[in-house]
Design a protein around this motif. Structure first.
Motif, mmCIF file in Angstrom:
data_model
loop_
_atom_site.group_PDB
_atom_site.id
_atom_site.type_symbol
_atom_site.label_atom_id
_atom_site.label_comp_id
_atom_site.label_asym_id
_atom_site.label_seq_id
_atom_site.Cartn_x
_atom_site.Cartn_y
_atom_site.Cartn_z
ATOM 1 N N ILE A 185 -19.328 4.743 4.139
ATOM 2 C CA ILE A 185 -18.590 6.000 4.329
ATOM 3 C C ILE A 185 -17.105 5.768 4.047
ATOM 4 O O ILE A 185 -16.353 6.716 3.837
ATOM 5 C CB ILE A 185 -18.785 6.584 5.747
ATOM 6 N N TYR A 186 -16.705 4.492 4.028
ATOM 7 C CA TYR A 186 -15.328 4.142 3.679
ATOM 8 C C TYR A 186 -15.309 3.842 2.186
ATOM 9 O O TYR A 186 -15.560 2.722 1.757
ATOM 10 C CB TYR A 186 -14.866 2.931 4.498
ATOM 11 N N ASN A 187 -15.023 4.865 1.378
ATOM 12 C CA ASN A 187 -15.176 4.719 -0.071
ATOM 13 C C ASN A 187 -13.926 5.109 -0.853
ATOM 14 O O ASN A 187 -13.991 5.297 -2.060
ATOM 15 C CB ASN A 187 -16.385 5.528 -0.563
ATOM 16 N N VAL A 236 0.851 -1.185 0.000
ATOM 17 C CA VAL A 236 0.000 0.000 0.000
ATOM 18 C C VAL A 236 0.893 1.243 0.000
ATOM 19 O O VAL A 236 1.767 1.362 0.865
ATOM 20 C CB VAL A 236 -0.927 0.030 1.242
ATOM 21 N N PRO A 237 0.726 2.160 -0.956
ATOM 22 C CA PRO A 237 1.518 3.395 -0.939
ATOM 23 C C PRO A 237 1.302 4.176 0.355
ATOM 24 O O PRO A 237 0.228 4.116 0.954
ATOM 25 C CB PRO A 237 0.973 4.177 -2.144
ATOM 26 N N LYS A 238 2.321 4.906 0.766
ATOM 27 C CA LYS A 238 2.253 5.616 2.045
ATOM 28 C C LYS A 238 1.051 6.552 2.117
ATOM 29 O O LYS A 238 0.390 6.656 3.153
ATOM 30 C CB LYS A 238 3.542 6.405 2.266
ATOM 31 N N ASP A 239 0.753 7.240 0.997
ATOM 32 C CA ASP A 239 -0.358 8.191 1.022
ATOM 33 C C ASP A 239 -1.724 7.519 0.969
ATOM 34 O O ASP A 239 -2.761 8.180 1.034
ATOM 35 C CB ASP A 239 -0.232 9.203 -0.111
ATOM 36 N N ALA A 240 -1.751 6.179 0.821
ATOM 37 C CA ALA A 240 -3.018 5.442 0.801
ATOM 38 C C ALA A 240 -3.290 4.720 2.111
ATOM 39 O O ALA A 240 -4.321 4.063 2.255
ATOM 40 C CB ALA A 240 -3.018 4.437 -0.348
ATOM 41 N N ILE A 241 -2.373 4.843 3.078
ATOM 42 C CA ILE A 241 -2.570 4.198 4.379
ATOM 43 C C ILE A 241 -3.580 5.016 5.183
ATOM 44 O O ILE A 241 -3.415 6.228 5.354
ATOM 45 C CB ILE A 241 -1.249 4.094 5.151
ATOM 46 N N PRO A 242 -4.654 4.388 5.666
ATOM 47 C CA PRO A 242 -5.643 5.147 6.449
ATOM 48 C C PRO A 242 -5.042 5.666 7.739
ATOM 49 O O PRO A 242 -4.104 5.074 8.297
ATOM 50 C CB PRO A 242 -6.755 4.123 6.708
ATOM 51 N N THR A 300 -9.286 5.326 3.210
ATOM 52 C CA THR A 300 -10.244 5.200 4.319
ATOM 53 C C THR A 300 -10.591 3.743 4.592
ATOM 54 O O THR A 300 -11.209 3.437 5.607
ATOM 55 C CB THR A 300 -11.551 5.974 4.029
ATOM 56 N N LEU A 301 -10.204 2.852 3.682
ATOM 57 C CA LEU A 301 -10.473 1.427 3.877
ATOM 58 C C LEU A 301 -9.307 0.775 4.605
ATOM 59 O O LEU A 301 -8.146 1.064 4.323
ATOM 60 C CB LEU A 301 -10.686 0.733 2.534
ATOM 61 N N SER A 302 -9.618 -0.108 5.536
ATOM 62 C CA SER A 302 -8.584 -0.869 6.243
ATOM 63 C C SER A 302 -9.194 -2.205 6.654
ATOM 64 O O SER A 302 -10.412 -2.386 6.593
ATOM 65 C CB SER A 302 -8.105 -0.109 7.481
ATOM 66 N N PRO A 303 -8.371 -3.162 7.091
ATOM 67 C CA PRO A 303 -8.926 -4.428 7.580
ATOM 68 C C PRO A 303 -9.974 -4.241 8.674
ATOM 69 O O PRO A 303 -10.883 -5.065 8.808
ATOM 70 C CB PRO A 303 -7.689 -5.165 8.092
#
Length: 275
Positions: free
Chosen positions: A167-169, A74-80, A173-176
């Motif tokens: 709301i996680y779209n 996961v790219p750093k800027d995509a980590i929630p 914003t998505l995570s396990p």
């Protein structure tokens, strides 16, 4: 046919009592739990078990993909953010007592002989066990697909139930931990096919319970935004598209239902359009 007489039903009661003693007895002596009705003991055990599976699997999954393998999956800027993940945990934990009512109810129905469950694989033999398990999984896949789809298509259901999850779209914003972040009734409706299947096909009781609790791990997997490319598995690459388009990839374990009913969208097709 498996005889569901009183002696056979006692096998189910003995099994659930064994699970209760393992889990509850790990926290307090069983003599303190024994005054509680068996049904309540089972609900508390399921609540403890469900919470542990959710928190531990989510934490270990996040630790691996966001920290040990930072910028690999996961790219750093995509980590929630930690705030986003804590909110998902909060939503899931508010719903957890209600989620755990479903396996508690299914166990009660099995203990009373109202389902087609069998206790021992030897009662039917291994070939029949695998056939029944395959039919069970097809029923669950079909049921979850259509329940999930109707939660989108029927506007009041979406507005008052399923929108809590959506709301996680975006990827960041998505995570396990989003895997169980639902309105309680939404989560119960989507898990309902597991219980309905008990009335339609002979089912190994222990396998049924295991599959219900493995849902916490599976839903963590499909919300981590990592496309594993393990066809025909409905992995996170497919499910991330679902969270961004709202109209595709309603399936649960596999892509087959979406393929059959015209709602499949392949993440590799999306990647080819970007390139």
């Amino acid at each position: 046919m498996v005889d569901h007489g009183g002696a056979y039903l006692q096998l189910f009661m003995d099994e659930t009592t064994f699970y209760n003693r393992i889990v509850l007895g790990s926290f307090l002596p069983m003599k303190l739990w024994d005054p509680l009705p068996h049904f309540i003991q089972t609900w508390i055990r399921n609540y403890i078990g469900g919470t542990l599976v959710y928190i531990l699997s989510g934490f270990l999954w996040c630790f691996y993909i966001y920290y040990l393998k930072r910028n690999v999956f996961v790219p750093k800027d995509a980590i929630p953010s930690n705030k986003a993940m804590l909110l998902q945990i909060y939503v899931a934990m508010k719903a957890m007592p209600w989620y755990c009512a479903l396996p508690t109810l299914s166990e009660y129905m099995v203990e009373n002989g109202w389902t087609r469950c069998f206790s021992r694989i030897s009662d039917v033999g291994w070939p029949a066990y695998f056939v029944y398990l395959a039919v069970y999984l097809v029923i669950v896949e079909f049921g979850i697909y259509w329940m999930h789809r109707e939660l989108h298509d029927i506007k009041p259901l979406y507005k008052y139930l399923h929108a809590t999850h959506h709301i996680y779209n975006k990827q960041n914003t998505l995570s396990p931990f989003a895997g169980l972040a639902f309105h309680p009734l939404d989560g119960i409706l989507q898990a309902g096919p597991h219980v309905i299947a008990l009335y339609l096909v002979p089912t190994h009781f222990t396998s049924h319970i295991a599959l219900l609790f493995l849902e916490a791990i599976w839903t963590a997997n499909i919300h981590d935004c990592i496309h594993a490319k393990a066809w025909p598995v409905m992995g996170a690459g497919y499910h991330t598209i679902h969270h961004t388009t709202y109209r595709h990839n309603y399936g649960h374990y596999t892509i087959w239902m979406d393929w059959m009913f015209g709602t499949l969208r392949d993440p590799q097709d999306d990647e080819s359009k970007v390139m």
